[in-house]
Design a protein around this motif. Structure first.
Motif, short mmCIF file in Angstrom:
data_model
loop_
_atom_site.label_atom_id
_atom_site.label_comp_id
_atom_site.label_asym_id
_atom_site.label_seq_id
_atom_site.Cartn_x
_atom_site.Cartn_y
_atom_site.Cartn_z
N LEU A 126 19.24 -6.23 -8.89
CA LEU A 126 18.70 -6.14 -7.53
C LEU A 126 17.48 -5.23 -7.47
CD1 LEU A 126 22.03 -5.90 -5.47
CD2 LEU A 126 20.50 -7.86 -5.65
N ALA A 127 17.46 -4.19 -8.31
CA ALA A 127 16.34 -3.24 -8.29
C ALA A 127 15.04 -3.91 -8.70
CB ALA A 127 16.63 -2.05 -9.19
N THR A 128 15.12 -4.91 -9.56
CA THR A 128 13.90 -5.62 -9.96
C THR A 128 13.32 -6.42 -8.80
OG1 THR A 128 15.11 -7.58 -10.72
CG2 THR A 128 14.74 -5.82 -12.32
N VAL A 129 14.18 -6.85 -7.88
CA VAL A 129 13.73 -7.69 -6.76
C VAL A 129 13.31 -6.84 -5.57
CG1 VAL A 129 14.40 -9.51 -5.15
CG2 VAL A 129 15.23 -9.56 -7.52
N GLU A 133 11.40 -2.38 -9.61
CA GLU A 133 11.58 -1.57 -10.81
C GLU A 133 11.36 -2.43 -12.05
OE1 GLU A 133 15.20 0.58 -11.04
OE2 GLU A 133 14.84 1.74 -9.21
N ARG A 134 10.70 -1.86 -13.03
CA ARG A 134 10.49 -2.55 -14.30
C ARG A 134 11.69 -2.32 -15.21
NH1 ARG A 134 4.75 -1.15 -16.75
NH2 ARG A 134 5.48 -2.80 -18.15
N VAL A 135 12.24 -3.40 -15.72
CA VAL A 135 13.43 -3.33 -16.56
C VAL A 135 13.05 -3.78 -17.96
CG1 VAL A 135 15.77 -4.19 -16.94
CG2 VAL A 135 14.96 -3.76 -14.61
N GLY A 136 13.34 -2.91 -18.93
CA GLY A 136 12.99 -3.21 -20.31
C GLY A 136 14.04 -4.04 -21.03
N SER A 178 24.67 -1.49 -1.47
CA SER A 178 24.66 -0.19 -0.79
C SER A 178 23.85 0.84 -1.57
CB SER A 178 26.10 0.32 -0.59
OG SER A 178 26.67 0.79 -1.79
N ILE A 179 23.87 0.75 -2.90
CA ILE A 179 23.08 1.67 -3.72
C ILE A 179 21.59 1.39 -3.55
CG2 ILE A 179 22.52 2.28 -6.11
CD1 ILE A 179 25.47 1.96 -6.79
N ILE A 180 21.23 0.11 -3.50
CA ILE A 180 19.82 -0.24 -3.28
C ILE A 180 19.36 0.30 -1.92
CG2 ILE A 180 18.20 -2.14 -2.94
CD1 ILE A 180 19.03 -1.73 -5.84
#
Length: 333
Positions: A126-129, A133-136, A178-180
């Motif tokens: 979800l963080a990428t969307v 956030e860039r995910v390696g 909820s974390i996002i």
């Protein structure tokens, strides 16, 4: 839980630098308490409605959460930040509780906890969307491993499929949302206020659901469905003690988590949250005579390993994956 404490910066910094052992001890206290909460809820699931348990648990936790918010200096001035985000965060956390407790009514504590600990995987996705956030490569590898672990436990293609496992998966996704929301709120709000807002939300919505589902007995033999549609009942004195204990565990557990993340770096204490899993296995065996099967052990190992890999990789990069802002897996338990 709060990222902004009403302490002087030198004191706060010193606490982070000099008391990691104390922080770990507070975290271990929390991971010891919360599985006991799961035992109580599972034992009550055959008599009470899930929304009634959420309602009374929140009512009894409210004074403790308010006291913690006051202790952290979060009560005034109000720092709500974005009201829509606060509402979405509270609603998704409420959804987490409902799905998690309904899963507990039908499947073992170890299975429910293991699937729910896939939350970091869904946070990464979800963080990428939503956070760009860039995910390696390492984190995507961890996501893939964790998802394989979820599939191994849920077994969607098995001849005897348990739908409650999907509820545990929905709980993990709800908590990831909820974390996002917590990350999006950033410094516009603080942990004490977010927790207080959420608990008040739980009281209100739990009461509304009680009114909505009252008299709608489904007659379903499935424990999760019966747990949702059951009418509210009058607790016995022993039941009141258990419900009061739920509120106490919630309040004390939240305080322990706040202390853990206040006194030590998040990268130090976060990995100890996984001690929740062996406690779930132990209590599930002692109280309900249930031990995980081989597929659950394999899936649990894959999910736990994936979560730890995400934490370890981000720690090497100097980033706090689980900040004291509320991104902890157990933060709202």
């Amino acid at each position: 839980m709060a990222a902004t404490y009403h302490l002087s910066a030198p004191i706060a910094a010193a606490a982070y630098d000099s008391r990691p052992v104390v922080g770990i001890m507070w975290l271990l206290l929390a991971t010891t308490l919360f599985p006991i909460q799961d035992v109580i809820i599972k034992s009550l699931s055959g008599e009470f409605a899930v929304h009634q348990i959420v309602f009374w648990r929140s009512v009894f936790a409210l004074p403790l959460v308010a006291a913690i918010a006051w202790y952290e200096g979060s009560l005034w001035p109000l720092k709500l930040g974005s009201v829509p985000l606060q509402l979405l965060r509270a609603a998704s956390t409420f959804g987490f509780f409902m799905a998690y407790y309904m899963a507990l009514a039908a499947i073992g504590m170890a299975e429910t906890a293991a699937i729910t600990f896939s939350t970091p995987i869904f946070v990464t996705i979800l963080a990428t969307v939503f956070l760009s956030e860039r995910v390696g490569l390492y984190r995507w590898f961890a996501v893939a491993v964790g998802l394989v672990g979820v599939v191994v436990i849920v077994q969607p293609g098995a001849a005897v499929f348990e739908p409650a496992a999907v509820l545990a998966l929905l709980a993990a996704i709800s908590y990831a949302i909820s974390i996002i929301c917590t990350r999006r709120l950033g410094n516009r709000s603080n942990g004490g206020m977010m927790s207080l807002f959420a608990v008040v939300f739980f009281v209100v919505v739990g009461g509304v659901l009680g009114a909505v589902f009252s008299g709608l007995e489904s007659g379903s033999p499935h424990p999760s469905i019966a747990f949702l549609y059951r009418d509210w009942v009058s607790p016995t004195p022993a039941d009141w003690l258990l419900l009061l204990a739920l509120g106490g565990i919630s309040g004390v557990g939240f305080f322990a988590l706040s202390q853990a993340y206040r006194l030590a770096e998040a990268s130090v204490v976060t990995t100890f949250e996984y001690t929740y899993l062996p406690w779930s296995v132990l209590w599930g065996y002692l109280m309900f005579g249930a031990l995980p099967n081989m597929s659950t052990w394999i899936g649990l190992t894959l999910i736990g390993g994936a979560g730890l890999l995400i934490v370890f990789r981000e720690t090497l990069r100097g980033r706090r994956v689980m900040r004291p802002k509320g991104a902890s897996l157990l933060r709202q338990r």
